[in-house]
Design a protein around this motif. Sequence first.
Motif, short mmCIF file in Angstrom:
data_model
loop_
_atom_site.label_atom_id
_atom_site.label_comp_id
_atom_site.label_asym_id
_atom_site.label_seq_id
_atom_site.Cartn_x
_atom_site.Cartn_y
_atom_site.Cartn_z
N ALA A 158 -2.70 1.38 -12.01
CA ALA A 158 -1.39 1.97 -12.29
C ALA A 158 -1.29 2.40 -13.74
CB ALA A 158 -0.29 0.97 -11.96
N ILE A 193 1.64 3.94 -9.51
CA ILE A 193 0.35 3.73 -8.85
C ILE A 193 -0.46 5.03 -8.85
CG2 ILE A 193 -0.81 3.11 -6.69
CD1 ILE A 193 0.60 0.76 -7.93
N HIS A 195 -4.50 -2.82 -14.01
CA HIS A 195 -5.01 -3.14 -12.68
C HIS A 195 -4.19 -4.30 -12.12
CE1 HIS A 195 -8.42 -0.99 -14.51
NE2 HIS A 195 -8.60 -0.54 -13.28
N THR A 209 -4.24 4.83 -8.05
CA THR A 209 -5.25 4.63 -7.00
C THR A 209 -5.06 3.26 -6.37
OG1 THR A 209 -6.91 3.66 -8.50
CG2 THR A 209 -6.94 6.07 -8.21
N LYS A 210 -5.58 3.09 -5.17
CA LYS A 210 -5.51 1.81 -4.48
C LYS A 210 -6.79 1.58 -3.70
CE LYS A 210 -2.99 3.92 -0.62
NZ LYS A 210 -1.74 3.94 0.16
N SER A 269 -8.74 -10.35 -5.15
CA SER A 269 -7.55 -9.68 -4.62
C SER A 269 -6.82 -10.54 -3.60
CB SER A 269 -7.95 -8.35 -3.96
OG SER A 269 -8.46 -7.46 -4.94
N TRP A 293 -5.12 -6.01 -1.72
CA TRP A 293 -5.01 -4.70 -2.35
C TRP A 293 -5.20 -4.77 -3.86
CZ3 TRP A 293 -5.06 -0.09 0.01
CH2 TRP A 293 -4.77 -0.04 1.37
N THR A 320 -3.07 -6.67 -8.49
CA THR A 320 -3.29 -7.06 -7.09
C THR A 320 -2.01 -7.67 -6.55
OG1 THR A 320 -4.61 -8.38 -5.55
CG2 THR A 320 -4.17 -9.35 -7.70
N ASN A 321 -1.83 -7.52 -5.24
CA ASN A 321 -0.67 -8.17 -4.61
C ASN A 321 -1.06 -9.50 -3.97
OD1 ASN A 321 -2.11 -7.34 -2.38
ND2 ASN A 321 -0.48 -6.10 -1.50
N THR A 371 4.70 3.43 -4.73
CA THR A 371 4.26 4.49 -5.64
C THR A 371 4.66 4.19 -7.09
OG1 THR A 371 6.29 5.76 -5.22
CG2 THR A 371 4.35 6.27 -3.87
N PHE A 411 -4.76 -2.27 -7.19
CA PHE A 411 -4.14 -1.02 -7.61
C PHE A 411 -4.46 -0.70 -9.06
CE2 PHE A 411 -1.43 -3.22 -4.55
CZ PHE A 411 -1.24 -2.25 -3.58
N GLU A 422 0.81 -1.22 0.00
CA GLU A 422 0.00 0.00 0.00
C GLU A 422 0.84 1.26 0.00
OE1 GLU A 422 0.05 -1.50 4.33
OE2 GLU A 422 0.16 -2.30 2.29
#
Length: 239
Positions: free
Chosen positions: A50, A64, A39, A66-67, A137, A46, A41-42, A14, A48, A11
Amino acid sequence: MQLFYNPEITETTTQFSFSKEESKHIIKVLRKKTGDTMHITNGSGWLFAAEIISDNIKNCVAQIKTKQFQERKKYNLHLAVAPTKMNDRYEWFLEKATEIGIQEITPIICDHSERKIIKPERFHKILQSAMKQSLSSYLPKLNEAIAFKDFIKQDFKGQDHLFIAHCEDSNKKSLKQELKANKNTTILIGPEGDFSTKEIANAIQNKFIPVTLGETRLRTETAAIVACHSVAFLNESIN
């Protein structure tokens, strides 16, 4: 929406770079370019959005924008499933269970198991692919293969329900009737030859409740999917 997976993003990230292999796929195969939105995901909740700021085929860089955090489900499902003789059947189970919704998977080696060796690298790739396809996610946790006798001796603290689904003619309860919403549940699914009588007895001694999944005899991977869907359907119906 096409979803990508990168476990190293947090999170607080950047800006990040994709691997050489994935950069080539993104730029050459998917034809993404500078300014395009992706788009990612980790796998830990989350999501994201990007923007590609460098469309280098060997080092794609994104920033990045938005998250968003996706809350975990109110229940936890852990399936301990014996590897199938045909490896593709187990892979099918992994894929479909991830799509339906599962939090943890453990391959268990049983007395009647015909396959005792698995390839976790291949399994991880299938889980990742299914997670991305279903736009989730969360990546299910895949544990190392373990002997049945060692698995049932673990500390199941935090688990509300422990079940073993088997085919022997004995006093069993209906899984459908035993399941409760918003509970942490562990279910054991045996190999093609079913659990041995000794394994069933040992599981019961370790507080596993014997259950049936229906009137017909199911393949290992089918039984696992029936159990997975039963839990997911119950919780979706309630919440």
